[in-house]
Design a protein around this motif. Structure first.
Motif, PDB file in Angstrom:
ATOM      1  N   ASP A  99      54.045  21.549 154.883  1.00  0.00           N
ATOM      2  CA  ASP A  99      53.284  21.008 153.748  1.00  0.00           C
ATOM      3  C   ASP A  99      53.535  19.513 153.666  1.00  0.00           C
ATOM      4  O   ASP A  99      54.684  19.061 153.584  1.00  0.00           O
ATOM      5  CB  ASP A  99      53.718  21.704 152.451  1.00  0.00           C
ATOM      6  N   ARG A 134      52.980  17.320 151.366  1.00  0.00           N
ATOM      7  CA  ARG A 134      53.216  16.707 150.050  1.00  0.00           C
ATOM      8  C   ARG A 134      54.693  16.411 149.844  1.00  0.00           C
ATOM      9  O   ARG A 134      55.577  17.137 150.310  1.00  0.00           O
ATOM     10  CB  ARG A 134      52.702  17.627 148.948  1.00  0.00           C
ATOM     11  N   SER A 135      54.901  15.311 149.133  1.00  0.00           N
ATOM     12  CA  SER A 135      56.283  14.940 148.799  1.00  0.00           C
ATOM     13  C   SER A 135      56.801  15.789 147.640  1.00  0.00           C
ATOM     14  O   SER A 135      56.067  16.575 147.031  1.00  0.00           O
ATOM     15  CB  SER A 135      56.343  13.455 148.447  1.00  0.00           C
ATOM     16  N   GLN A 189      54.932  15.031 144.489  1.00  0.00           N
ATOM     17  CA  GLN A 189      53.606  15.632 144.443  1.00  0.00           C
ATOM     18  C   GLN A 189      53.691  17.139 144.197  1.00  0.00           C
ATOM     19  O   GLN A 189      52.900  17.709 143.444  1.00  0.00           O
ATOM     20  CB  GLN A 189      52.868  15.350 145.755  1.00  0.00           C
ATOM     21  N   LEU A 190      54.644  17.807 144.870  1.00  0.00           N
ATOM     22  CA  LEU A 190      54.797  19.247 144.656  1.00  0.00           C
ATOM     23  C   LEU A 190      55.148  19.548 143.199  1.00  0.00           C
ATOM     24  O   LEU A 190      54.640  20.498 142.592  1.00  0.00           O
ATOM     25  CB  LEU A 190      55.878  19.805 145.580  1.00  0.00           C
ATOM     26  N   ASP A 209      52.094  19.226 141.150  1.00  0.00           N
ATOM     27  CA  ASP A 209      51.085  20.263 141.374  1.00  0.00           C
ATOM     28  C   ASP A 209      51.550  21.634 140.867  1.00  0.00           C
ATOM     29  O   ASP A 209      50.743  22.428 140.359  1.00  0.00           O
ATOM     30  CB  ASP A 209      50.759  20.353 142.868  1.00  0.00           C
TER      31      ASP A 209
END
Length: 236
Positions: free
Chosen positions: A201, A203-204, A207-208, A211
């Motif tokens: 994945d 995303r950093s 970001q996780l 989200d």
């Protein structure tokens, strides 16, 4: 216009040949008679009689050759005229000279015909040799356009489009009434969501957390802290 029949075609081909054969026969007889009268032996007189017609035929063939392949026609025309003049002069001399009233043969002094018959064979050879010497050996070459070479079209290599990795599937929201709003259950739900994520994945962690926090019912900062704890647990 009606095409000529076979009889007409035959006559067109045969009449010139018959006429030429008749002229050759008459000239042959007169030249042999004149050469013998000029002091030439019989075999030499026969050869002299053949030179005039042979020169004419050679000149005509050379003219046709040069008209087709290219080249000057001066020498062939000179040889043809010389052969015609020689044969005609011999015919006239045989007709105008005195004859023996008893035998009918030529009589009297041959005069200029004696040296003429002696040197004519050399003149004939020089004329025919001149035909060969002045012939151009460069044959006419037809200008042919170079054939177009078919070149197979080279397929254009279009760069393959770089597709971005498909986004991970949206995590399923927790069922209603499961108490996802509590901190313990929220951490549990966040752990389940992280476990379902693919290993690559992109995303950093920030970001996780942004989200997944709404799904787990957590604040982004709390979700980020839980993610850090989960990664430490996995690393240990």
């Amino acid at each position: 216009m009606k095409a000529p029949g076979w009889v007409e075609r035959f006559l067109v081909m045969a009449l010139p040949a018959l006429l030429g054969a008749g002229v050759f026969a008459v000239a042959f007889a007169h030249i042999v008679e004149l050469a013998v009268w000029a002091g030439q032996p019989a075999w030499s007189a026969v050869l002299l009689a053949c030179t005039g017609e042979a020169m004419a035929v050679a000149a005509i063939l050379e003219i046709r050759h040069r008209q087709y392949h290219g080249g000057s026609l001066v020498m062939p025309v000179i040889v043809l005229v010389a052969a015609v003049v020689f044969s005609g002069a011999c015919n006239l001399a045989a007709a105008l000279a005195d004859r023996d009233p008893v035998t009918g043969r030529l009589a009297g002094e041959p005069g200029v015909w004696r040296p003429t018959m002696a040197v004519w064979v050399v003149v004939a050879f020089g004329c025919v040799a001149g035909l060969k010497a002045t012939r151009s050996h460069t044959a006419a070459v037809e200008q042919v356009a170079p054939a177009a070479v078919e070149v197979a079209p080279v397929p254009e290599r279009t760069p393959e489009p770089v597709t971005a990795p498909a986004p991970p599937p949206a995590p399923e929201p927790p069922a209603a009434g499961t108490g996802a709003t509590s901190r313990g259950s929220g951490r549990h739900v966040l752990a389940e969501l992280v476990a379902k994520l693919p290993a690559d994945d992109p995303r950093s962690e920030r970001q996780l957390a942004a989200d997944l926090a709404p799904v787990a019912g957590l604040a982004p900062s709390t979700a980020r802290r839980y993610l850090g704890d989960l990664r430490k647990t996995v690393a240990a």
